[in-house]
Enzyme design. Structure first.
Site, PDB file in Angstrom:
ATOM      1  N   HIS A 101       0.804  -1.225   0.000  1.00 14.37           N
ATOM      2  CA  HIS A 101       0.000   0.000   0.000  1.00 14.37           C
ATOM      3  C   HIS A 101       0.842   1.282   0.000  1.00 14.37           C
ATOM      4  O   HIS A 101       0.457   2.287   0.593  1.00 14.37           O
ATOM      5  CB  HIS A 101      -0.958  -0.012   1.188  1.00 14.37           C
ATOM      6  CG  HIS A 101      -2.092  -1.004   1.060  1.00 14.37           C
ATOM      7  ND1 HIS A 101      -2.551  -1.489  -0.142  1.00 14.37           N
ATOM      8  CD2 HIS A 101      -2.873  -1.611   2.006  1.00 14.37           C
ATOM      9  CE1 HIS A 101      -3.564  -2.342   0.059  1.00 14.37           C
ATOM     10  NE2 HIS A 101      -3.775  -2.446   1.351  1.00 14.37           N
ATOM     11  N   HIS A 175      -9.943   2.409  -1.050  1.00 11.78           N
ATOM     12  CA  HIS A 175     -10.106   1.234  -0.202  1.00 11.78           C
ATOM     13  C   HIS A 175     -11.406   1.260   0.613  1.00 11.78           C
ATOM     14  O   HIS A 175     -11.461   0.755   1.743  1.00 11.78           O
ATOM     15  CB  HIS A 175      -8.889   1.117   0.715  1.00 11.78           C
ATOM     16  CG  HIS A 175      -8.568  -0.271   1.151  1.00 11.78           C
ATOM     17  ND1 HIS A 175      -9.406  -1.016   1.953  1.00 11.78           N
ATOM     18  CD2 HIS A 175      -7.502  -1.059   0.889  1.00 11.78           C
ATOM     19  CE1 HIS A 175      -8.852  -2.195   2.173  1.00 11.78           C
ATOM     20  NE2 HIS A 175      -7.705  -2.245   1.546  1.00 11.78           N
ATOM     21  N   GLU A 300     -11.692  -3.109  -4.336  1.00 10.98           N
ATOM     22  CA  GLU A 300     -10.617  -2.183  -4.679  1.00 10.98           C
ATOM     23  C   GLU A 300     -10.247  -2.320  -6.154  1.00 10.98           C
ATOM     24  O   GLU A 300      -9.562  -3.273  -6.529  1.00 10.98           O
ATOM     25  CB  GLU A 300      -9.381  -2.485  -3.825  1.00 10.98           C
ATOM     26  CG  GLU A 300      -9.657  -2.673  -2.350  1.00 10.98           C
ATOM     27  CD  GLU A 300      -8.526  -3.455  -1.662  1.00 10.98           C
ATOM     28  OE1 GLU A 300      -7.352  -3.232  -1.989  1.00 10.98           O
ATOM     29  OE2 GLU A 300      -8.826  -4.300  -0.811  1.00 10.98           O
TER      30      GLU A 300
HETATM   31  C1  FUC Z   1      -6.522  -5.263   1.502  1.00 15.65           C
HETATM   32  C2  FUC Z   1      -5.828  -6.570   1.626  1.00 15.65           C
HETATM   33  C3  FUC Z   1      -4.775  -6.627   2.636  1.00 15.65           C
HETATM   34  C4  FUC Z   1      -4.923  -5.769   3.866  1.00 15.65           C
HETATM   35  C5  FUC Z   1      -5.646  -4.470   3.597  1.00 15.65           C
HETATM   36  C6  FUC Z   1      -6.098  -3.720   4.810  1.00 15.65           C
HETATM   37  O1  FUC Z   1      -5.950  -4.448   0.543  1.00 15.65           O
HETATM   38  O2  FUC Z   1      -5.326  -7.038   0.403  1.00 15.65           O
HETATM   39  O3  FUC Z   1      -4.543  -7.965   2.971  1.00 15.65           O
HETATM   40  O4  FUC Z   1      -5.478  -6.475   4.890  1.00 15.65           O
HETATM   41  O5  FUC Z   1      -6.688  -4.597   2.725  1.00 15.65           O
END
Ligand code: FUC
Length: 337
Positions: A101, A175, A300
């Site tokens: 990330h 996200h 996502e």
């Molecule tokens: C998603 C997952 C990850 C992580 C994140 C907070 O992007 O792919 O495993 O836990 O969220």
């Protein structure tokens, strides 16, 4: 249409603001300039009752202290990069030996420049930041703008643009975790998920793609026709933290038969990572209750993760002297009562 800006908190000596966008149907979209985080989306159920359909916190401090990327804009690169290695570059290893990330103090943990933008039938906020050369090991000064529009038809449009002065990597996502029940009054297990995805990316124990794209047919990963999350979790008790390669119309649809709410996601991105929150038992509160499995589902949109190590995946390398555009649209409707 109405856009209001108000004080939300303080972060590293900077004032943080919340924007409240209200459309002509009185549906509301909220976001903050810290992390370009989407903090709330209030849309009607089948009877017209407006409630929040995304996971978020009551107060700013919770976003800073321990957020699992609730509503956040993630960059420079969403997901994992094996060993933090790309070419001769060494990226921050912030998940064991891997990079995830965008590293530490990443895009979701910075205060962005922001301004209200208005157009016919929609109002929005444009967030901008410059990620300096060397940021978490990435080369190049990268300028990013993400604009969230909220339209009179209850559509959230996310437009991302980026420019760099050296070759670098870029694979952003938002996200947001959705829960269409309204104010998370129920878990998402009765929601159905449908996706135009014929293949998923096989992952290893570190949740990194192996490089193999496997057919979803006859697996728990088959969401080509709507499937209840309860059924999906039964088929795969460890849940989903899975990249799916989008095909055809690339549509993703989430439907809550109890509230009647429907979310349709359309994107120009190659893939969607589905994160089902299975086994997320946390101490922080969402709508007054401890975060637990299946309180939400993150969808996502992005290019396939760890593309730098898998030539078959769409490249996330970007070059100078070009402007890159990425677009995802989230439409909120209901079925007829
Ligand atoms: C998603 C997952 C990850 C992580 C994140 C907070 O992007 O792919 O495993 O836990 O969220």
């Amino acid at each position: 249409m109405d856009a209001r800006k108000r004080h939300y908190g303080w972060y590293e000596g900077k004032e943080v603001f919340e924007y409240v966008l209200t459309n002509d149907q009185q549906a509301v979209f909220r976001c903050i300039d810290y992390g370009a985080v989407v903090t709330g989306i209030e849309v009607p159920d089948q009877f017209g009752k407006r409630e929040n359909v995304v996971l978020g916190f009551k107060q700013f401090e919770d976003y800073v202290n321990d957020s699992p990327y609730f509503g956040a804009f993630v960059g420079r690169v969403a997901g994992r990069i094996a060993d933090g290695a790309w070419s001769a570059y060494r990226l921050t290893q912030n998940e064991g030996q891997h990079h995830i990330h965008g590293g530490v103090h990443n895009f979701s943990q910075r205060v962005w420049d922001s301004r209200v933008v208005k157009e016919n039938n929609k109002v929005g906020v444009a967030f901008s930041l410059v990620s300096p050369d060397g940021d978490n090991g990435y080369p190049g000064n990268l300028s990013v703008t993400v604009t969230y529009y909220w339209t009179n038809e209850n559509v959230w449009e996310m437009l991302i643009t980026a420019e760099t002065d050296q070759q670098t990597l870029f694979n952003p996502t938002n996200h947001t975790y959705f829960n269409l029940s309204g104010n998370t009054k129920r878990k998402v297990l009765n929601h159905t998920l449908q996706m135009d995805a014929e293949k998923y990316a096989e992952t290893n124990g570190a949740k990194l793609p192996t490089g193999r794209l496997l057919p979803v047919a006859n697996t728990a990963f088959d969401f080509r026709v709507p499937k209840k999350m309860r059924t999906a979790i039964k088929e795969r008790p460890e849940g989903f933290d899975t990249p799916f390669k989008l095909t055809g119309n690339k549509k993703i649809q989430l439907h809550d038969p109890d509230s009647g709410r429907i979310l349709v996601i359309e994107t120009d991105r190659e893939a969607v990572v589905v994160f089902s929150t299975t086994d997320m038992e946390e101490d922080y509160l969402v709508d007054g209750e401890k975060m637990s499995s299946h309180r939400g589902i993150a969808l996502e949109t992005q290019e396939l993760p760890d593309a730098v190590h898998h030539p078959k995946f769409r490249s996330i390398v970007i070059e100078p002297e070009r402007t890159y555009h990425y677009r995802t649209k989230y439409t909120f409707t209901t079925h007829q009562a």
